[in-house]
Design an enzyme around this catalytic site. Structure first.
Site, mmCIF file in Angstrom:
data_model
loop_
_atom_site.group_PDB
_atom_site.id
_atom_site.type_symbol
_atom_site.label_atom_id
_atom_site.label_comp_id
_atom_site.label_asym_id
_atom_site.label_seq_id
_atom_site.Cartn_x
_atom_site.Cartn_y
_atom_site.Cartn_z
ATOM 1 N N HIS A 133 32.633 31.404 49.976
ATOM 2 C CA HIS A 133 33.197 31.618 48.633
ATOM 3 C C HIS A 133 34.720 31.389 48.629
ATOM 4 C CE1 HIS A 133 33.432 33.933 44.712
ATOM 5 N NE2 HIS A 133 34.676 34.018 45.129
ATOM 6 N N GLU A 134 35.413 32.090 49.503
ATOM 7 C CA GLU A 134 36.872 31.987 49.515
ATOM 8 C C GLU A 134 37.319 30.578 49.900
ATOM 9 O OE1 GLU A 134 38.518 34.130 48.019
ATOM 10 O OE2 GLU A 134 36.943 35.647 47.942
ATOM 11 N N HIS A 172 39.754 24.250 45.963
ATOM 12 C CA HIS A 172 40.296 24.075 44.613
ATOM 13 C C HIS A 172 41.823 23.917 44.670
ATOM 14 C CE1 HIS A 172 39.653 25.635 40.173
ATOM 15 N NE2 HIS A 172 39.884 24.350 40.216
ATOM 16 N N HIS A 188 37.492 28.472 46.855
ATOM 17 C CA HIS A 188 38.777 28.620 46.148
ATOM 18 C C HIS A 188 39.852 27.796 46.856
ATOM 19 C CE1 HIS A 188 37.672 31.641 43.238
ATOM 20 N NE2 HIS A 188 37.371 32.553 44.135
HETATM 21 ZN ZN LIG Z 1 36.319 34.359 43.888
#
Ligand SMILES: [Zn+2]
Length: 698
Positions: free
Chosen positions: A490-491, A497, A494
């Protein structure tokens, strides 16, 4: 004349500042590899002078923009504001990463001193009449300016920032707004600091070996190491840090100890001591009511959501309610199964919240023959990390190369250079994976430098992933739970991104997107963590190197809907609580616990499940940037479940789909309307069906 004497005073001050503190690294080029912060040179005493100087420099720039005698243009007004704070950004980027990941009393003190200064600085800009006049002039003329899509977005954002920041208010109301902002700035820092301290204060000290009954060997070794660190040598200590508490709740046979640690966790900020956050929660909510009213909004949620994809509170409540009903039904069924298990063991107590983890773990074992601990050997931290790198490589062709001769802010941090397939530089990624007292709880991505272009020159991103994962214990490396594996993916999403951002302006770069869009790149990555094809790439036994057996993968897959009622209800309840706090219309003092109880009773939350964040430790909404935004995760899950279908329809590593995702979502950041971007990637608006299926809610 005035200019010169001012300059001399300024130069004199700077000289004085330099001689007193040695050279302040924020005042010169970093001269480090990739221009990353020279952490070993940055001392605590450097921050405040750099903040003060950064604010002063920005105000000087702002004055020059506001007093410019030329006709306002995009370049001399909007771009000029965007570029008005290089020093302030430079010091902020380091400081706020440190207060999150590696803080101490002195940094916390500075944070509280700086908060009102920054609040004032923001207000001085937003409420500057001359400046707003120029921004407005550009905005009203925008159709004639021949701006690019990105420039249009930047203009739109700045104009809205001013209006939402109070630019249209009369003098009296402006004054009131300043007071509210100032108080909020300090209170929100205080709120977070209290939680950090509460997280560290509690310890469950186990003195007798028999009280360790049920705990796996590695958990016991870890607790003995914690005891040693905390001067309880020869005993075992469990803390409220997740890698310590969760396995305890899952495996300890000692019900009274489970209750003790669980209650300590859910009462953080609720101990009627100097760290209590009950009054803070209510005060923050009240100030937000006042601010919304002042700015002409019905509620704080209306104010926030206007800027999000959801647009208004009704839309958020509608999605939450739609999911709540089936989720609660499943959770009640799960509770009954756990209660039956208790009876079957010959016990007759009623299932309580501190029993849930323990019996859920047992039930999972009974139903699916799946044990969290049996999975861990396949999830050595380094293997998982290299796995997510390999996934990114297969999708986007990018590479990760570790660099060791580069400054770090803590010895456990690892640094990677991220490169395109052709070897060209993309950016830097720091990983900081283990808990410590100086780090707040949870997991997050942040940037030390955002990607942008300055006068045509590429400014490359410097990104970090900070988590609180299981540490190495005894002679074993860090072995993650599957939940931690998912968080790592998940991280990292990010981080991608931020790293792959391709924007001219910092304000639109990387994760600077609408709050309910920001979790799409992160949550979509979680899908790869559990796909068999990807698991076989990275899930290898830490001792033998054996690839995770198909049998274990099957079990993982079979159990994927297990406990989803609990997880969904726990999460949704927190989203409702957030919305309830922020749809208040009356600015008065609230009894925080009573308010919370009413909010949760209204939706019929069952007592066996505690809301994921209770008000006194709901950092996301009272200290972070998620007020009326905690729903974003489920909102974005509608997007990510639908987006991942695009890979399912083709293949897990389909190059064309990956390229489209990279170009339209990851690179685009906030440069365009998110739904436009999404449709360009997917060809249509997202449907909620994929999410319902994934969570087993249909
Ligand atoms: Zn998040």
């Amino acid at each position: 004349m005035k200019k010169v004497s001012l300059f001399l005073i300024f130069a004199g001050l700077l000289f004085w500042a330099c001689s007193k503190q040695g050279k302040n690294p924020f005042f010169s080029d970093y001269n480090t590899p990739f221009n990353t912060p020279p952490f070993e040179k940055i001392k605590e005493e450097h921050y405040l002078p750099a903040f003060n100087e950064g604010i002063k420099q920005q105000q000087k720039q702002i004055d020059a923009i506001a007093n410019n005698s030329e006709v306002p243009t995009f370049k001399n007004t909007i771009e000029a504001i965007e570029n008005s704070k290089p020093l302030l950004t430079k010091v902020r980027n380091v400081f706020y990463n440190m207060t999150s990941a590696n803080t101490n009393d002195e940094l916390q003190r500075i944070a509280k001193e700086v908060a009102p200064l920054l609040s004032k600085n923001r207000d001085d800009i937003n409420l500057n009449e001359k400046l707003f006049k120029r921004v407005k002039a550009v905005y009203e003329n925008k159709d004639k300016l021949n701006l690019s899509v990105e420039q249009n977005m930047l203009l739109e954002k700045y104009y809205k920032d001013f209006v939402r920041g109070g630019a249209n208010l009369d003098e009296e109301k402006k004054g009131k707004l300043r007071e509210i902002n100032k108080e909020l700035s300090v209170l929100t820092v205080q709120f977070g600091e209290n939680i950090l301290k509460e997280n560290n204060v509690f310890e469950l000290v186990i003195e007798k070996e028999e009280d360790l009954a049920g705990l796996p060997e590695t958990v016991i070794t870890g607790a003995a190491e914690t005891a040693k660190e905390r001067e309880h040598e020869g005993k075992w200590v469990f803390t409220l840090h997740k890698p310590s508490m969760i396995p305890f709740l899952q495996y300890s046979e000692k019900r009274e100890f489970r209750e003790k640690i669980f209650k300590a966790y859910i009462n953080r900020g609720n101990n009627n001591n100097e760290l209590d956050n009950k009054a803070n929660s209510s005060r923050i909510a009240t100030l937000r009511v006042e601010k919304a009213t002042l700015l002409g909004y019905k509620t704080h949620a209306d104010f926030v959501l206007e800027n999000n994809m959801a647009k208004q509170p009704e839309n958020v409540y509608e999605l939450l309610n739609r999911l709540w009903v089936p989720a609660l039904k499943i959770a009640k069924k799960e509770a009954k199964e756990l209660q039956d298990m208790i009876y079957k063991e010959g016990k007759n107590f009623k299932l309580e919240a501190w029993d849930w983890w323990y019996y859920a773990e047992k039930l999972k074992k009974a139903k699916y023959d799946l044990d969290d601990e049996a999975l861990r050997p396949y999830f050595k931290l380094e293997n998982v990390r290299d796995g997510v790198f390999a996934v990114a490589n297969k999708l986007y062709g990018i590479q990760f190369v570790e660099i060791t001769d580069i400054p770090k802010y803590h010895e456990v941090v690892k640094v990677f250079e991220v490169k395109e397939a052709d070897g060209s530089h993309i950016g830097i990624l720091y990983t900081d994976y283990f808990p410590r007292a100086s780090k707040r709880g949870g997991a997050w991505m942040n940037s030390f430098r955002k990607q942008s272009r300055q006068e045509g020159k590429e400014v490359t991103p410097v990104i970090c992933n900070v988590c609180n994962f299981s540490k190495p214990t005894g002679d074993k490396p860090a072995l993650l739970s599957f939940e931690e594996v998912t968080t790592l993916f998940h991280e990292f999403g990010h981080a991608l991104h931020g790293l792959l951002s391709n924007s001219t302006y910092k304000k639109l770069s990387g994760t600077s997107v609408l709050r309910d869009f920001v979790e799409l790149p992160s949550q979509i990555m979680e899908n790869w963590a559990s796909e068999p094809e990807a698991l076989k790439m990275y899930a290898k036994h830490y001792e033998t190197g054996e690839v995770i057996p198909q049998e274990l993968i099957n079990k993982l897959k079979n159990a994927s809907h297990f406990n989803q009622g609990f997880a969904t209800v726990e999460y949704l309840a927190a989203s409702f609580l957030d919305m309830d706090w922020h749809t208040l219309t009356e600015a008065k003092e609230y009894d925080t616990l009573e308010f919370e109880t009413n909010s949760l009773n209204k939706i019929g939350l069952i007592p066996e499940i505690v809301v994921r964040y209770r008000s006194p430790y709901f950092n996301h909404i009272f200290s972070g940037g998620y007020s009326s935004g905690y729903y974003s995760y489920i909102w974005a899950e509608v997007l990510d479940a639908d987006a991942f279908e695009a890979f399912k329809e083709t293949s897990l590593f389909d190059k064309k789909t990956a390229q489209a995702f990279r170009k339209n979502i990851l690179e685009a950041g906030g440069t365009e309307d998110p739904m436009t971007l999404y449709k360009r990637f997917r060809g249509a608006e997202p449907k909620v069906e994929a999410l319902l299926k994934r969570r087993g809610l249909r």
